[in-house]
Design a protein around this motif. Structure first.
Motif, PDB file in Angstrom:
ATOM      1  N   GLN A  62       0.776  -0.845  -0.026  1.00 48.50           N
ATOM      2  CA  GLN A  62       0.101   0.013   0.158  1.00 48.50           C
ATOM      3  C   GLN A  62       0.934   1.477   0.153  1.00 48.50           C
ATOM      4  O   GLN A  62       0.521   1.856  -0.488  1.00 48.50           O
ATOM      5  CB  GLN A  62      -1.211   0.155   0.799  1.00 48.50           C
ATOM      6  CG  GLN A  62      -0.274   0.481   2.638  1.00 48.50           C
ATOM      7  CD  GLN A  62      -0.351  -1.555   3.363  1.00 48.50           C
ATOM      8  OE1 GLN A  62       0.063  -2.510   2.368  1.00 48.50           O
ATOM      9  NE2 GLN A  62       0.101  -1.812   4.918  1.00 48.50           N
ATOM     10  N   ASP A  63       2.325   1.570   0.588  1.00 42.98           N
ATOM     11  CA  ASP A  63       2.827   2.246   0.714  1.00 42.98           C
ATOM     12  C   ASP A  63       2.923   2.098  -0.663  1.00 42.98           C
ATOM     13  O   ASP A  63       3.746   3.960  -1.198  1.00 42.98           O
ATOM     14  CB  ASP A  63       4.439   1.563   1.808  1.00 42.98           C
ATOM     15  CG  ASP A  63       3.861   1.761   2.818  1.00 42.98           C
ATOM     16  OD1 ASP A  63       2.103   1.950   3.340  1.00 42.98           O
ATOM     17  OD2 ASP A  63       4.439   1.328   3.456  1.00 42.98           O
ATOM     18  N   ALA A  64       3.973   2.180  -1.608  1.00 47.92           N
ATOM     19  CA  ALA A  64       3.995   1.693  -2.979  1.00 47.92           C
ATOM     20  C   ALA A  64       3.293   2.350  -3.273  1.00 47.92           C
ATOM     21  O   ALA A  64       3.733   3.415  -5.166  1.00 47.92           O
ATOM     22  CB  ALA A  64       4.766   0.393  -3.234  1.00 47.92           C
ATOM     23  N   ARG A  65       1.643   2.022  -3.117  1.00 48.02           N
ATOM     24  CA  ARG A  65       0.787   2.704  -4.073  1.00 48.02           C
ATOM     25  C   ARG A  65       0.335   3.724  -3.795  1.00 48.02           C
ATOM     26  O   ARG A  65       0.987   4.951  -4.824  1.00 48.02           O
ATOM     27  CB  ARG A  65      -0.450   1.370  -3.712  1.00 48.02           C
ATOM     28  CG  ARG A  65      -1.448   2.291  -4.945  1.00 48.02           C
ATOM     29  CD  ARG A  65      -2.894   1.206  -4.682  1.00 48.02           C
ATOM     30  NE  ARG A  65      -3.524   2.116  -5.421  1.00 48.02           N
ATOM     31  CZ  ARG A  65      -4.290   2.044  -6.131  1.00 48.02           C
ATOM     32  NH1 ARG A  65      -4.172   1.632  -7.287  1.00 48.02           N
ATOM     33  NH2 ARG A  65      -5.677   2.589  -6.657  1.00 48.02           N
ATOM     34  N   LEU A  66       0.588   4.299  -2.996  1.00 46.06           N
ATOM     35  CA  LEU A  66       0.455   5.878  -2.424  1.00 46.06           C
ATOM     36  C   LEU A  66       1.330   6.492  -3.048  1.00 46.06           C
ATOM     37  O   LEU A  66       1.117   7.425  -3.337  1.00 46.06           O
ATOM     38  CB  LEU A  66       0.526   5.623  -0.658  1.00 46.06           C
ATOM     39  CG  LEU A  66      -0.931   5.039   0.207  1.00 46.06           C
ATOM     40  CD1 LEU A  66      -0.605   5.522   1.854  1.00 46.06           C
ATOM     41  CD2 LEU A  66      -1.660   5.287  -0.038  1.00 46.06           C
ATOM     42  N   GLN A  67       3.131   6.279  -2.788  1.00 44.55           N
ATOM     43  CA  GLN A  67       3.814   6.514  -3.314  1.00 44.55           C
ATOM     44  C   GLN A  67       3.764   6.402  -4.413  1.00 44.55           C
ATOM     45  O   GLN A  67       4.281   8.105  -5.355  1.00 44.55           O
ATOM     46  CB  GLN A  67       4.954   5.684  -2.547  1.00 44.55           C
ATOM     47  CG  GLN A  67       5.530   6.452  -1.093  1.00 44.55           C
ATOM     48  CD  GLN A  67       6.990   5.901  -0.933  1.00 44.55           C
ATOM     49  OE1 GLN A  67       7.538   5.320  -1.825  1.00 44.55           O
ATOM     50  NE2 GLN A  67       6.503   5.578   0.354  1.00 44.55           N
ATOM     51  N   GLY A  68       3.127   5.992  -5.156  1.00 43.76           N
ATOM     52  CA  GLY A  68       3.565   5.575  -7.580  1.00 43.76           C
ATOM     53  C   GLY A  68       2.473   7.207  -7.215  1.00 43.76           C
ATOM     54  O   GLY A  68       3.077   7.557  -7.929  1.00 43.76           O
ATOM     55  N   GLN A  69       1.493   7.315  -7.176  1.00 39.16           N
ATOM     56  CA  GLN A  69       0.693   8.371  -7.253  1.00 39.16           C
ATOM     57  C   GLN A  69       1.055   9.243  -7.049  1.00 39.16           C
ATOM     58  O   GLN A  69       0.627  10.349  -7.948  1.00 39.16           O
ATOM     59  CB  GLN A  69      -0.778   7.386  -6.484  1.00 39.16           C
ATOM     60  CG  GLN A  69      -1.580   6.591  -6.868  1.00 39.16           C
ATOM     61  CD  GLN A  69      -3.148   6.525  -6.914  1.00 39.16           C
ATOM     62  OE1 GLN A  69      -3.027   6.506  -5.397  1.00 39.16           O
ATOM     63  NE2 GLN A  69      -3.883   6.231  -6.939  1.00 39.16           N
ATOM     64  N   VAL A  70       1.283   9.773  -5.803  1.00 38.11           N
ATOM     65  CA  VAL A  70       2.299  11.148  -5.985  1.00 38.11           C
ATOM     66  C   VAL A  70       3.051  10.932  -6.915  1.00 38.11           C
ATOM     67  O   VAL A  70       3.200  12.592  -6.940  1.00 38.11           O
ATOM     68  CB  VAL A  70       2.593  10.659  -4.096  1.00 38.11           C
ATOM     69  CG1 VAL A  70       3.469  12.773  -4.356  1.00 38.11           C
ATOM     70  CG2 VAL A  70       1.494  11.064  -2.974  1.00 38.11           C
TER      71      VAL A  70
END
Length: 316
Positions: A5-13
């Motif tokens: 989930q961290d990777a997903r959040l960071q990816g969208q940022v």
């Protein structure tokens, strides 16, 4: 290793930041500020167990600035961070990554607005007094005159090229925030200082001094260059201005924006034309320019106190 989930959040940022850089062509410093602010939002989301940006609720969004305030962040910094969050969610709405913007309408704690620092006309006259005839003094004198004459931002001055100036019309084309161009007038004394500098500029811009690959034969086109013949950096300009402030005995640090603020407040004092000042400064919103009306009021208050018979202090 970051959680999925961290990777997903960071990816969208990351996608948002890339869009800012690609589409709006914001400066590297602005992109860095967005990245820094949104990193705190990512940490907040992780603490709340949020795995997708669409799951961040309005209640949680309201708690975010409150938490920042509890940790001692200033109202100005929180306002900037909320602006970054709102912009990020506008991007998510367009991309289908969220259905609502939870930060819409959330205000930062109020903070007292600091009035911009300016130099007096006497201080500027002392600072802009003709320096010695060395090549670096000619360059610095031209920078100081152009700063005050045209109200440029530091980044705008650093990015000027030797072809930016139209000596026939006494104006320059400036690339400001958001890659927006505007035409700025150049005063008579600034034109004279620039002319004097350009007659000596070639002494620094020599082929053996160009820090470029051998297969790149393009000459340096920066208006202001350092002793190596390459573009003078933002830090280099700041350093040279402070050196002159010390040499002239100003007794305080000279931030480049003080010259821009002085330009704006002195023009407003003389003309009273806020719209003209807005255009000269390249402000997209007149609200950004209105801060100078407070400076103008301070000036008028001083004049009143010194001139009005009922306001002057008794000499007894």
């Amino acid at each position: 290793m970051p959680r999925p989930q961290d990777a997903r959040l960071q990816g969208q940022v990351r996608q948002f930041l890339n869009a800012l850089e690609r589409e709006r062509r914001l400066s590297a410093n602005t992109i860095h500020a967005y990245r820094r602010d949104l990193r705190q939002l990512i940490e907040f989301a992780n603490d709340k167990g949020i795995s997708d940006w669409s799951l961040l609720s309005i209640r949680q969004a309201r708690f975010f600035p409150a938490k920042l305030h509890q940790h001692g962040l200033s109202g100005r910094s929180i306002q900037r961070m909320l602006s970054a969050c709102r912009a990020f969610y506008r991007f998510l709405l367009k991309q289908g990554g969220a259905e609502v913007n939870p930060f819409a309408g959330i205000a930062a704690p109020k903070y007292p607005k600091k009035l911009p620092q300016t130099l007096s006309v006497d201080e500027l006259s002392e600072l802009l007094e003709q320096h010695d005839s060395s090549i670096l003094s000619l360059r610095d004198h031209a920078m100081l005159e152009l700063f005050y004459s045209s109200g440029l931002r530091l980044s705008e001055l650093a990015s000027l090229n030797d072809t930016s100036i139209d000596f026939q019309q006494n104006q320059i084309i400036v690339v400001g925030k958001g890659n927006k161009q505007r035409i700025v007038l150049v005063g008579r004394k600034a034109v004279a200082a620039l002319t004097a500098w350009l007659t000596r500029r070639h002494e620094l811009v020599k082929p053996q001094n160009l820090a470029k690959p051998q297969n790149d034969t393009q000459p340096e086109n920066a208006l202001f260059v350092n002793q190596n013949g390459t573009r003078l950096s933002v830090r280099g300009i700041q350093y040279r201005l402070n050196q002159w402030a010390k040499a002239k005995g100003l007794g305080r640090r000279l931030h480049p924006h003080m010259l821009r603020h002085s330009f704006a407040s002195h023009i407003l004092e003389s003309s009273g034309d806020l719209r003209a000042v807005q255009e000269m400064l390249g402000h997209s919103d007149i609200g950004s320019t209105q801060i100078y009306t407070h400076l103008d009021f301070q000036h008028l208050a001083k004049v009143y106190d010194n001139a009005h018979p009922r306001a002057r202090k008794s000499s007894k």
